[in-house]
Design a protein around this motif. Sequence first.
Motif, PDB file in Angstrom:
ATOM      1  N   ARG A 275      42.652  43.487  37.961  1.00  0.00           N
ATOM      2  CA  ARG A 275      41.366  43.034  37.809  1.00  0.00           C
ATOM      3  C   ARG A 275      40.521  43.624  38.969  1.00  0.00           C
ATOM      4  N   GLY A 276      40.973  43.846  40.254  1.00  0.00           N
ATOM      5  CA  GLY A 276      40.030  44.120  41.155  1.00  0.00           C
ATOM      6  C   GLY A 276      39.665  45.609  41.011  1.00  0.00           C
ATOM      7  N   SER A 279      37.198  46.038  37.705  1.00  0.00           N
ATOM      8  CA  SER A 279      35.824  45.128  37.507  1.00  0.00           C
ATOM      9  C   SER A 279      34.775  45.948  37.167  1.00  0.00           C
ATOM     10  N   LEU A 400      34.604  38.962  42.446  1.00  0.00           N
ATOM     11  CA  LEU A 400      36.020  38.843  42.279  1.00  0.00           C
ATOM     12  C   LEU A 400      36.537  37.537  42.902  1.00  0.00           C
ATOM     13  N   ALA A 405      42.918  40.291  44.245  1.00  0.00           N
ATOM     14  CA  ALA A 405      41.649  41.282  43.576  1.00  0.00           C
ATOM     15  C   ALA A 405      40.649  41.545  44.235  1.00  0.00           C
ATOM     16  N   ARG A 406      40.325  40.667  45.227  1.00  0.00           N
ATOM     17  CA  ARG A 406      39.210  40.949  46.386  1.00  0.00           C
ATOM     18  C   ARG A 406      39.836  42.330  47.346  1.00  0.00           C
ATOM     19  N   GLY A 409      39.942  45.244  45.034  1.00  0.00           N
ATOM     20  CA  GLY A 409      38.492  45.955  44.374  1.00  0.00           C
ATOM     21  C   GLY A 409      37.694  46.327  45.684  1.00  0.00           C
ATOM     22  N   ASP A 489      41.214  35.980  36.644  1.00  0.00           N
ATOM     23  CA  ASP A 489      40.415  36.349  37.640  1.00  0.00           C
ATOM     24  C   ASP A 489      38.867  36.257  37.056  1.00  0.00           C
ATOM     25  N   TRP A 490      37.994  37.573  37.055  1.00  0.00           N
ATOM     26  CA  TRP A 490      36.657  37.484  36.461  1.00  0.00           C
ATOM     27  C   TRP A 490      36.802  37.418  34.893  1.00  0.00           C
TER      28      TRP A 490
END
Length: 499
Positions: A275-276, A279, A400, A405-406, A409, A489-490
């Motif tokens: 996800r990170g 995005s 995020l 994920a952060r 990302g 996540d997002w």
Amino acid sequence: MATYTEKKGSLEIVDAGTDNGLEKNAQYDQAEVVFDPVAERKLRVKLDWYLMPLVSIVYLLCFIDRSNIGNSRLAGLEKDLGMSGYQYNACLSIFYISYITFEIPLNMVCKWIGPGWFIPICCIGFGICTIGTAFVNDFSQLCALRFLLGIFEAPMLPATVYYLSRWYRRSELTFRLSLFIISASLAGAFGGLLASAILRLPGVGSVHSWKMIFLIEGIVTVVVGIVALGTLTDRPESARWLTEEQKTLANDRVKSERIATTEVVDKFTRAKLKRGLTSPIAITTAMIFLLNNITVQGLAFFLPTIVATIFPKRTVVDQQLLTVPPYALGTVMCLAICFLSYKLDKRGIFLILCAPFSMIGYSMFLATSAAHVRYAATFLPVCGIYAYGAMTTSHVSANLVSDTARSSGIAFTVMLSNFGSLISTWAFLPFDSPVYRIGNGLNLAAQSTMFILALGMYFWIKAENKKRDQRDVQAELAGLSLSEIQDLDWHHPGFRFRN
């Protein structure tokens, strides 16, 4: 609804309803927990005093140790090492090869070890590399140490952003990031001042002139890294300087803003990692950061050279000092822009508005050869470019959800941005002196493209959020476990992107 109130010096949760805000936040992207503003303010002051000074100094030294080669060039580095042609540019490029290669892997190591330990270890590592540079005797040795320097410095920006995102709210993060991002501009200012002062010192044995710059600055970096190793707190739970109530408040503040979050530091999953990396906000913002780094790193490595071509009759010390005022202005503007972002809790609009400063400045560079006009033009790009470091990374962090994920990302954003840094090493070439039409034209094109990308992303977020308003959150989440919801996540239907 739950609120935090302060009572007799401690914090306690007061239930104001039947729903628990943190549990409800697992389904809807809105903070359902209200915190006592007095307690929050006291906590925020503590965080600012215990965290920000040290991480700012570490990143300042990181940028000085990276960019001091520009000051050393004016002091005779190329001549003493027998360098010629494009070897200086090649040396700069080698740093970014390792810097880019190790960006994401080392940030995964950072999550595993913990940023409170990882950041000081890296600081000691790049300090040792800087000390070693004082003893090189030829071009190949210089390249080897620049490659090692790139490895240790690669995770510093994303690791620090990731670290601070464990402690601060989204709205608070941009301004706090600016307090260490301005180290990039301060490094330019201090780099010129330090270099001019160090060059006046007598040598030590075989170490003299430009070698003294690397030796002294490297020793300072190692000392600071050792101090950070014993004092930088990894996470709220291990902060001995926080009360138990404040530790709980610190964690709950972060969790309340992140949909489906039940713990600040989550367990690693491949889904969250993906996800990170995928995005749309991270990818677009990374492209903006990439283009901006062409300008930022170009100034870091070549501003002393550019100033020397504008004022060729000045002494080397005077030329070093003339690089200071633009960086000082850049520091003030970075803080001012990021403070406005913090107060308004907006980032997207500032990503748009910062680029025109540089667009005007580089147009002036290309339009005239008048020395004072060209020197005045160096002040315009710095009005906007340094704010992008804080704006882009905090924008990705705000869009995020999970810790994993952060981490990925932010690392991806900074990794991609460093391709811009690599490009910058070839922007100002010897044959293009003294006007440097290629370098200035490249920067004008980069900043213009950034403006278009930021404008497009701003309106895309508005349109995407309108589409999400029409989705049935409960129906889409029906039958999913909490871990499956967290892995979204997002992609979570209740999540809304932030501008």
